[in-house]
Design an enzyme around this catalytic site. Structure first.
Site, mmCIF file in Angstrom:
data_model
loop_
_atom_site.group_PDB
_atom_site.id
_atom_site.type_symbol
_atom_site.label_atom_id
_atom_site.label_comp_id
_atom_site.label_asym_id
_atom_site.label_seq_id
_atom_site.Cartn_x
_atom_site.Cartn_y
_atom_site.Cartn_z
ATOM 1 C CE LYS A 1 -3.635 -0.588 -0.408
ATOM 2 N NZ LYS A 1 -4.230 -1.149 -1.777
ATOM 3 C CG HIS B 1 4.565 -6.083 -1.366
ATOM 4 N ND1 HIS B 1 4.610 -4.897 -1.677
ATOM 5 C CD2 HIS B 1 3.169 -6.426 -1.867
ATOM 6 C CE1 HIS B 1 3.412 -4.489 -2.153
ATOM 7 N NE2 HIS B 1 2.767 -5.359 -2.342
ATOM 8 C CB SER C 1 -3.584 2.361 2.439
ATOM 9 O OG SER C 1 -3.849 2.010 1.105
#
Length: 297
Positions: free
Chosen positions: A54, A116, A146
């Site tokens: 995010k 990630h 988020s």
């Protein structure tokens, strides 16, 4: 403030998630490549876009792909974002086509890849080979907001979280969300790209000057593009355009849109005064030895 974010013994955990080398991970993350990263067949011209979730990953990837294609949108508009850009550690049961390990073997070089993973779980051979790395970071207050909404939107991936934002903030500060501790993740990658000629982008800077961001990525990827093409790419990757695109802001997962607001400063609508003060203390302590700073609005 040390105990402000203390978790109680019954804090939220997803039964099928797991911890690997101190990092809390979702079931969709491949365990075999964590244990044996040499399984990845990395190529020296691979290009990685890495981030904490995010933080502007999708935006950066869409920019990079259009830049690599000299502004030609044909490929970008051919299929969904997840089907075009392999997410290397992603192994979803419901979408075998999006298995990143397999997908990255089926695209031509130079390959644009997403991850990630924190740096200590990332395939070390990619770093040893000098692969290009673009790391994008976002201020942690907007990131946690988020991510909170993302958890609620995707129960099949993140469990059925029913807690409020305050409870989720405690999980975030304690590194008990998927991909672990934001501070460790961000500082690990920031230090790497600064020392190894990677490209570091801040989400807030991208919002302030999107054209400049497009130029930076193009220069880093050694793509000589005209001002006209730079402007066209920047426009195609505006948040409004991406949010309208079903190939990027797809709704097939849990029936929810992938992109939400993309705003800077939305955290003010969620943090209480005391939460903000406590978070600032944590932030200042964890970041005291770093030159990295963020804009908060």
């Amino acid at each position: 403030m040390a105990d402000y974010f203390k978790l109680n013994p019954e804090y939220y955990q997803v039964p099928w998630h797991f911890t690997f080398k101190g990092v809390y991970l979702a079931k969709y993350v491949r365990k075999d490549t964590l244990e044996r990263p040499e399984l990845y067949e990395i190529k020296s011209d691979d290009i990685f876009v890495v981030s904490y979730p995010k933080s502007g990953t999708t935006w950066t990837l869409e920019l990079a792909q259009l830049i690599m294609n000299k502004g030609d949108p044909t490929y970008s508009e051919s299929e969904s974002h997840f089907d075009r850009i392999p997410f290397i550690e992603f192994n979803p049961e419901r979408y075998p086509k999006r298995n990143g390990f397999t997908a990255m073997q089926n695209i031509e070089s130079p390959r644009l890849l997403k991850s990630h993973l924190p740096i200590h779980l990332f395939p070390p051979q990619a770093l040893q080979m000098g692969c290009k790395v673009i790391f994008v970071a976002r201020n942690p207050k907007d990131t946690v907001v988020s991510y909170y909404h993302f958890y609620q939107a995707l129960p099949s991936l993140y469990g059925d979280y029913k807690g409020d934002f305050s409870g989720y903030l405690k999980l975030f500060v304690n590194g008990q969300v998927v991909y672990g501790d934001w501070f460790d993740h961000t500082l690990g990658w920031y230090n790497y790209v600064e020392e190894n000629n990677g490209l570091f982008l801040k989400y807030e800077d991208m919002k302030k000057n999107p054209s400049e961001t497009t130029v930076k990525i193009a220069e880093y990827l050694n793509c000589d593009l005209s001002d006209e093409i730079i402007d066209e790419i920047t426009g195609r990757c505006s948040f409004a355009r991406m949010k309208m695109s079903k190939l990027i802001n797809f709704e097939e997962v849990e029936g929810r849109p992938f992109l939400r607001k993309g705003a800077v400063g939305d955290w003010k609508n969620y943090f209480t005064v005391s939460e903000n003060e406590a978070f600032d203390e944590v932030y200042n302590e964890r970041m005291k030895d770093s030159r990295l700073t963020f804009d908060w609005e």
